[in-house]
Design a protein around this motif. Structure first.
Motif, PDB file in Angstrom:
ATOM      1  N   TYR A   1       0.831  -1.379   0.044  1.00 21.25           N
ATOM      2  CA  TYR A   1      -0.178   0.140   0.108  1.00 21.25           C
ATOM      3  C   TYR A   1       0.773   1.199   0.250  1.00 21.25           C
ATOM      4  N   GLU A   2       2.071   1.333   0.806  1.00 20.84           N
ATOM      5  CA  GLU A   2       2.812   2.402   0.586  1.00 20.84           C
ATOM      6  C   GLU A   2       3.462   2.447  -0.686  1.00 20.84           C
ATOM      7  N   ILE A   3       3.761   1.457  -1.481  1.00 19.68           N
ATOM      8  CA  ILE A   3       4.336   1.624  -2.838  1.00 19.68           C
ATOM      9  C   ILE A   3       3.283   2.329  -3.660  1.00 19.68           C
ATOM     10  N   GLN A   4       2.031   1.608  -3.533  1.00 21.38           N
ATOM     11  CA  GLN A   4       0.933   2.073  -4.610  1.00 21.38           C
ATOM     12  C   GLN A   4       0.847   3.590  -4.254  1.00 21.38           C
ATOM     13  N   LYS A   5       0.753   4.071  -3.085  1.00 18.86           N
ATOM     14  CA  LYS A   5       0.627   5.537  -2.806  1.00 18.86           C
ATOM     15  C   LYS A   5       1.917   6.396  -3.327  1.00 18.86           C
TER      16      LYS A   5
ATOM     17  N   LEU B   1       4.106   9.800  -7.774  1.00 14.74           N
ATOM     18  CA  LEU B   1       5.230  10.060  -8.857  1.00 14.74           C
ATOM     19  C   LEU B   1       4.252  10.480 -10.142  1.00 14.74           C
ATOM     20  N   SER B   2       3.117   9.486 -10.527  1.00 15.12           N
ATOM     21  CA  SER B   2       2.257   9.973 -11.647  1.00 15.12           C
ATOM     22  C   SER B   2       1.910  11.614 -11.645  1.00 15.12           C
TER      23      SER B   2
ATOM     24  N   ALA C   1       6.264  14.716  -1.952  1.00 13.43           N
ATOM     25  CA  ALA C   1       5.360  14.329  -1.025  1.00 13.43           C
ATOM     26  C   ALA C   1       5.574  12.627  -0.864  1.00 13.43           C
ATOM     27  N   ILE C   2       6.207  12.105  -1.895  1.00 14.99           N
ATOM     28  CA  ILE C   2       6.635  10.614  -1.732  1.00 14.99           C
ATOM     29  C   ILE C   2       7.406  10.119  -0.718  1.00 14.99           C
TER      30      ILE C   2
ATOM     31  N   LEU D   1      12.741   5.173  -5.687  1.00 13.55           N
ATOM     32  CA  LEU D   1      11.870   6.513  -5.701  1.00 13.55           C
ATOM     33  C   LEU D   1      12.881   7.596  -5.106  1.00 13.55           C
ATOM     34  N   GLU D   2      13.693   7.336  -4.126  1.00 13.82           N
ATOM     35  CA  GLU D   2      14.270   8.348  -3.372  1.00 13.82           C
ATOM     36  C   GLU D   2      15.512   9.001  -4.407  1.00 13.82           C
TER      37      GLU D   2
END
Length: 205
Positions: free
Chosen positions: A121-125, A130-131, A137-138, A197-198
């Motif tokens: 769920y954290e990955i999904q958010k 990112l999109s 905020a990521i 992501l970082e």
């Protein structure tokens, strides 16, 4: 009538991958605590993994024909690979339940499943942010993923210690140890998504 802007194919496919990771982790977590049919369980997880492979293929195909990408090509490919690794880890674990006919998962496996469900769920958010190009905020979610991976490390320490203290049958010990380690490796894969992501945040914000 205002036309809605078409979503970038790369972001859309990455979102689809993240959504599939959530569906797979949800299914894994819901069913692993009460495994009544290991064949069905393994087959369903294989379907999620195959769906994710299709998305990987889409991204590779699009990268080969697209000149300008929304973020660096290497970042897109690395993010795709790490997301795929998460689903591969879940599916590989489910297949071990089938191969070993392991129908009585213990509390440690259930704990791992919950950590992986939360991580998904954290990955999904994060991927959906990112999109939307909401890069800063990521970070909230990458920090959380690091914390969940640390929890996975702690569960592994506890379950391996307990395993050698309480399971005399060497075959059973080998089976359980492999499953524990595969689950912990999958929490590592979730952290790898956070690390990619970082690096995207650093390069683009």
């Amino acid at each position: 009538m205002k036309l809605k802007k078409k979503k970038d194919i790369f972001f859309e496919t990455l979102e689809n991958m993240a959504d599939t990771v959530v569906q797979a982790a949800d299914y894994f977590s819901q069913h692993v605590s009460n495994l009544q049919d290991v064949t069905l369980f393994a087959n369903e997880m294989k379907k999620y993994e195959s769906q994710c492979d299709d998305y990987v293929h889409t991204i590779i195909t699009e990268l080969n024909k697209t000149f300008i990408t929304p973020i660096e090509r290497d970042d897109i490919m690395e993010l795709t690979t790490t997301l795929d690794d998460v689903l591969d880890g879940l599916e590989a674990t489910a297949s071990r339940f089938y191969m070993y006919q392991l129908t009585d998962p213990d509390d440690y496996i259930v704990q791992f499943a919950e950590i992986l469900r939360q991580s998904a769920y954290e990955i999904q958010k994060a991927i959906h942010l990112l999109s939307q190009k909401k890069l800063l905020a990521i970070r909230e979610y990458t920090i959380r993923l690091n914390d969940l991976e640390n929890q996975g490390d702690e569960v592994l320490r506890n379950c391996i210690k307990n395993l050698f203290a309480t399971v005399p049958d060497p075959i059973e010990l080998i089976k359980r140890k492999e499953i524990y380690e595969r689950l912990e490796t999958t929490t590592d894969a979730c952290e790898h998504v956070a690390n990619v992501l970082e690096s995207i945040i650093m390069r683009n914000s």
